[in-house]
Design a protein around this motif. Structure first.
Motif, short mmCIF file in Angstrom:
data_model
loop_
_atom_site.label_atom_id
_atom_site.label_comp_id
_atom_site.label_asym_id
_atom_site.label_seq_id
_atom_site.Cartn_x
_atom_site.Cartn_y
_atom_site.Cartn_z
N VAL A 186 0.98 -0.90 0.07
CA VAL A 186 0.30 -0.52 0.01
C VAL A 186 0.47 0.97 0.15
N ALA A 187 2.50 1.01 0.11
CA ALA A 187 3.15 1.84 0.19
C ALA A 187 3.44 3.19 -1.82
N SER A 188 3.85 3.81 -1.87
CA SER A 188 4.13 4.58 -3.18
C SER A 188 5.51 3.46 -3.28
N VAL A 189 5.30 3.62 -4.90
CA VAL A 189 6.94 3.21 -5.52
C VAL A 189 7.13 4.39 -5.90
N ALA A 190 8.32 4.56 -6.18
CA ALA A 190 8.85 5.67 -7.12
C ALA A 190 9.58 4.82 -7.96
N PRO A 191 9.31 5.32 -9.17
CA PRO A 191 10.18 5.11 -10.29
C PRO A 191 11.83 4.36 -10.00
N GLY A 192 11.59 2.73 -10.82
CA GLY A 192 13.57 2.32 -10.11
C GLY A 192 13.04 1.04 -10.02
N VAL A 193 14.14 -0.18 -9.43
CA VAL A 193 14.05 -0.99 -8.56
C VAL A 193 13.59 -1.07 -6.93
N ARG A 194 12.32 -2.09 -6.61
CA ARG A 194 12.40 -2.14 -5.40
C ARG A 194 12.54 -3.32 -4.82
N GLN A 195 13.23 -4.24 -3.23
CA GLN A 195 12.54 -5.26 -2.64
C GLN A 195 11.79 -5.10 -1.59
N LEU A 196 10.94 -6.17 -1.43
CA LEU A 196 10.16 -6.57 -0.82
C LEU A 196 10.46 -7.85 -0.43
N LEU A 197 10.52 -8.06 1.02
CA LEU A 197 11.62 -9.55 2.24
C LEU A 197 10.19 -10.34 2.64
N LEU A 198 10.47 -11.27 2.64
CA LEU A 198 8.67 -11.76 3.56
C LEU A 198 9.89 -13.12 3.98
N GLU A 199 9.21 -13.08 5.60
CA GLU A 199 9.80 -14.70 5.95
C GLU A 199 8.89 -15.39 6.39
N TYR A 200 7.83 -17.06 6.19
CA TYR A 200 7.37 -17.56 7.05
C TYR A 200 7.79 -19.06 6.67
N HIS A 201 6.97 -19.99 7.32
CA HIS A 201 7.44 -21.03 8.01
C HIS A 201 5.98 -22.23 7.24
N LEU A 202 7.05 -23.64 7.28
CA LEU A 202 6.72 -24.47 6.72
C LEU A 202 6.22 -25.42 7.54
N ALA A 203 5.04 -26.02 7.56
CA ALA A 203 4.37 -27.31 9.08
C ALA A 203 5.73 -28.70 8.94
N ALA A 204 5.72 -28.72 10.16
CA ALA A 204 6.39 -30.58 9.94
C ALA A 204 5.40 -30.83 9.24
N GLY A 205 6.18 -31.45 8.58
CA GLY A 205 5.35 -33.04 7.99
C GLY A 205 5.20 -32.06 5.88
N GLN A 206 5.12 -31.23 6.57
CA GLN A 206 5.01 -30.63 4.71
C GLN A 206 5.37 -31.35 3.83
N ARG A 207 4.62 -31.95 2.89
CA ARG A 207 6.01 -32.58 1.80
C ARG A 207 5.93 -31.73 0.38
N GLU A 208 5.27 -30.15 0.42
CA GLU A 208 5.48 -30.24 -1.12
C GLU A 208 5.05 -28.19 -0.91
N LEU A 209 5.68 -27.53 -0.97
CA LEU A 209 5.62 -25.88 -1.39
C LEU A 209 5.23 -25.15 -2.63
N LEU A 210 3.85 -25.18 -2.91
CA LEU A 210 3.20 -24.35 -4.23
C LEU A 210 3.26 -22.97 -3.74
N VAL A 211 3.86 -22.51 -4.92
CA VAL A 211 3.69 -21.24 -4.66
C VAL A 211 3.11 -20.26 -6.04
N PRO A 212 2.37 -19.64 -6.04
CA PRO A 212 1.28 -19.22 -7.28
C PRO A 212 1.80 -17.79 -7.59
N PHE A 213 1.74 -17.89 -8.49
CA PHE A 213 2.23 -16.71 -9.67
C PHE A 213 1.02 -16.26 -10.58
N ALA A 214 1.02 -14.67 -10.28
CA ALA A 214 -0.04 -14.45 -11.18
C ALA A 214 -0.10 -13.79 -12.13
N THR A 215 1.30 -13.70 -12.67
CA THR A 215 1.81 -12.82 -13.67
C THR A 215 3.60 -13.89 -13.80
#
Length: 364
Positions: A186-215
């Motif tokens: 929701v922040a303004s984005v000036a011209p150029g390149v920007r980085q957004l960083l996230l950390e999250y976790h997967l539960a024990a026993g999870q056998r796959e990571l499904l990464v969705p891409f909208a574009t």
């Protein structure tokens, strides 16, 4: 007599405020320009002025070697910052250019690259994922939200993740929404390149990571610490294997050609714990900007050495991430000269990355 030596210790910064549009720059008259001081003990504005008819401004200040100084200009409701200034008595910088931009709620912000690091099972069997989004605004307008309910950019997140957090990058926690299975900016984005960083976790026993891409995304990289994990996509190739602290990390890379889901197949969980030092080294290999949880255990980093711009976007992204792994979030513990060198090198790499990625982003 007392005034002479004191004045000799003053630092000077001068420059101009320019509005960039259609490849041309024009001076901005009457812009509010602020000088900020940032140190380990205090931070805040210490002086203010307005740009003249030619867009010019100037400050004198009593420089402190234990502080970093920043100059900002406010234009069309957006605050724009220049690169950090040296906290060195007698320093003079008279060529500073503060570029400001008109705003638009229509120019696109595109996902140009994405990098993920997936650890093998830790502790009780869960995994940690570091997710780096590289966004590009390829226009010369700052993108703003049309209203508070509409983000400037959003993307779906993998299902079944827990404890998502925003890491140190170009956006603050308050400017990012993590809810309803998505990340929204929701922040303004000036011209150029920007980085957004996230950390999250997967539960024990999870056998796959499904990464969705909208574009579609031109560059997607993964580092998998799990030796038996694979990327289930024929468009992705396995690259070199790196050995860090006696552990093997597999590098996969490819591109997302159309909206869909990237499937990462994980092996059954183990119960051994990943040493934090190994994760530090892993992230420094190419995705270091996301490492905020483990910063306290890093050894002091040497000052970054100047380097020629990498030849392509992937190489630039890896060098930028490695640089952030060594320096991001450590301003309070580093000498000002080291921090300023880091900021200069980061700005140089981001400019090189912007040159590679901006042509790929759709323009208004």
């Amino acid at each position: 007599m007392a005034g002479g030596p004191l004045r000799a210790q003053e630092a000077t910064v001068a420059g101009r405020v320019e509005r960039a549009r259609d490849g041309r720059a024009s001076p901005v008259t009457g812009a509010t320009v602020v000088l900020h001081r940032v140190s380990a003990v205090a931070q805040g504005p210490i002086d203010t002025t307005r740009s003249d008819a030619a867009g010019r401004f100037a400050f004198r200040y009593a420089a402190d070697t234990g502080a970093v100084y920043l100059v900002s200009a406010r234009y069309a409701g957006i605050e724009y910052f220049a690169a950090p200034l040296p906290g060195r008595p007698g320093a003079r910088d008279t060529g500073l250019v503060l570029a400001v931009h008109d705003t638009s709620s229509a120019v696109p912000v595109a996902l140009a690259a994405r990098s993920l690091v997936v650890t093998r099972p830790e502790g009780e069997g869960g995994r940690t994922v570091l997710d780096v989004f590289v966004l590009v605004n390829g226009s010369d307008l700052t993108r703003v939200a049309a209203d508070t309910a509409v983000p400037v950019w959003a993307a779906p997140l993998p299902a079944r993740i827990t404890e998502p957090e925003v890491g140190p990058g170009d956006f603050t926690t308050s400017s990012v929404r993590l809810r309803d299975g998505a990340v929204a900016l929701v922040a303004s984005v000036a011209p150029g390149v920007r980085q957004l960083l996230l950390e999250y976790h997967l539960a024990a026993g999870q056998r796959e990571l499904l990464v969705p891409f909208a574009t579609p995304v031109d560059s997607v990289s993964l580092l998998l610490e799990d030796a038996r994990a694979t990327v289930d996509d024929p468009g992705f190739a396995r690259g070199d294997t790196a050995t860090i602290e006696g552990r093997q990390y597999r590098h996969w890379s490819g591109r997302i050609r159309s909206p869909g889901t990237l499937r990462v197949v994980l092996s059954p969980p183990r119960t051994d714990r990943l040493p934090l030092l190994a994760l530090v080294a892993l992230v420094a290999l190419g995705f270091g900007a996301a490492l905020w949880r483990f910063r306290a255990r890093r050894a002091p980093a040497p000052a970054p050495a100047p380097a020629a711009p990498p030849p392509d976007a992937n190489a630039i992204l890896e060098e930028l991430a490695a640089l952030d792994a060594r320096f991001a979030g450590r301003e309070a513990e580093l000498p000002p000269a080291e921090w300023q060198a880091y900021q200069r090198d980061r700005a140089r790499l981001k400019a090189a990355l912007e040159a590679q990625l901006a042509a790929r982003a759709p323009r208004a």
